[in-house]
Design a protein around this motif. Sequence first.
Motif: not given
Length: 609
Positions: A240-244, A269-280, A517-524, A527-528
Amino acid sequence: MSDNLFRAWKTREVKVGSVGVGGDNPVRVQSMTTSDTRDAKATIDQIVRLADCGSEIARITVQGMKEADTCEEIKNGLVKRGYDIPLVADIHFYPPAAVRVVDFVDKVRVNPGNFVDRRATFKMVEYDDDTYAREIVKIEEKFGPLVEKCLKLGRAMRIGTNHGSLSDRIMNRFGDTPFGMVESALEFARVCRKFGYHDFMFSMKASNPLVMIEAYRLLVAEMMKLGWDYPLHLGVTEAGEGEDGRIKSSVGIGALLLDGIGDTIRVSLTEDPWCEIDPCQRLVRFAASYQISSLAPTPRKVALPQGGILHRDGSVFLHVTEDEMAAEGFYEAIGCKVQFGRPEKELSTVDGLILEEVTSEVSEKALRLQEAGVAIFTRKSGGIPIVSLNESLPDSGPYALMIEGEEGWDQILQASPVCIFLAPIGKNRLHLGRTLAGWLKERSCELPVIFAFDYAEVEEDLVIHAATEMGALLADSLGEGVALKTRQTLLKRRQLSFNLLQACRMRTTKTEFISCPGCGRTLFDLQEVASRIRSKTAHLPGVKIAIMGCIVNGPGEMADADFGYVGSRAGKIDLYVGKTCVERGIDFADADDRLIELIKAHNRWAEIS
């Protein structure tokens, strides 16, 4: 109490390009692009940004031959820009793409649930021993060419099991279980070993952190039994996204890292990929600073009475100051509804408050809260007393014990407190929590334990650290609730506490969202859409909604969800109830309303009060 055997287990090193994973290497951080892989420039730009943020490995989706061939352009483009970050091709359903793309990437990830088998039907199919044996032969026939080519070119591989995409063969023989996840990976690993290929690693991902933790532990136990030492990639999928999303990931990944399990991680995360690096990076730093416990967890079951001070599904207590209690909006901050100036308990109202004492300035509020069913615990006077083991126990009335270390525990057996607040002084809170749980279980003592941990960290670290430590203990059924002490506002402390219980599958107080989190297969625009659906359905406690960008993991990962929203093709959405697709090809513009209609049709909807 038993020893933690995992802490002595060490993996081998597998080279992914120039990056070593496992062995004496640090835990590696990685993420995955969300761009269309056929758009080489966009994918290169995303990988460059990931590398600049600290990602050590980048994964890209490869659906077919066009994407596989584009990987050569992507690799060359990165080299021209001065980046040698290893590339991983993510493969589902199409073995020829894997055989092609391995020429251009450093590692290939295969999903054993769908690399050879067709998409699972979730139907009961009888597999006798002969039929099962023929299926295993088919794996070698279709998977073998990729193994041989990886061996020839010196490429690495991840055998990445997903709880949501196990084959019909596995589910019918082993069930939709952590054990089935392990066996799914071992089927492919045996083929690798038969060819003399050992540059591979495993992953056991699930959207449920508890399933994920159990699967990895089972896999490590099986490898120890077999004498294997392959590295592990950790992740909670569709977090998912955010704190959850950060809490779920920290519960699953963090619990394993604190036991010394894991060589590379991704926080999905259901966010931009680079947002995953900090929590990692925060997870890796925290785990590196932690001393691995010498004890294995000892799960215990405590039967709590209905309607008591403690909630049967997990309790939330908050440390509060007199100033916080006297402030305007206090009742709302602790989750109460206010009617005519008086507090009333709601679904997410705290179960109790911990104060130094009830003074005249807050005595009226304390009385009203007690009348509403919120317990008041105090160190001095005015509420349910909290006493230490070196103090005299009250002659009558309820009280709680405060334990800070390992001394004087024999006195616990003569006490009858409402609960034990475990408030460790020192760093290794996980070890003390496991020690206390094991000690109580050995003596058949069913006193409930509340983890009263104090965190002074900045908020970004606080969420990671609390979810990792407390989550590891709660996920193993070693405690009955939390009493967070932080520098956050009361509202944030309460939300974090309830979010933590929900991530550990204890107490549900809001809608549960499972989103990829989405990838190149995502069809919409994932995040929105995820944000929009959350805004319309976040008020449905106990309802689980899955939002999936494509059908690769959709039906399976949604097995844990009540309702699913899945991109099926461009501009079209399929809706699911559990694993069953009930509406296909809905126009994107109509899908939100149709999802709400579906929830209403199953009597799970509630109007916002």
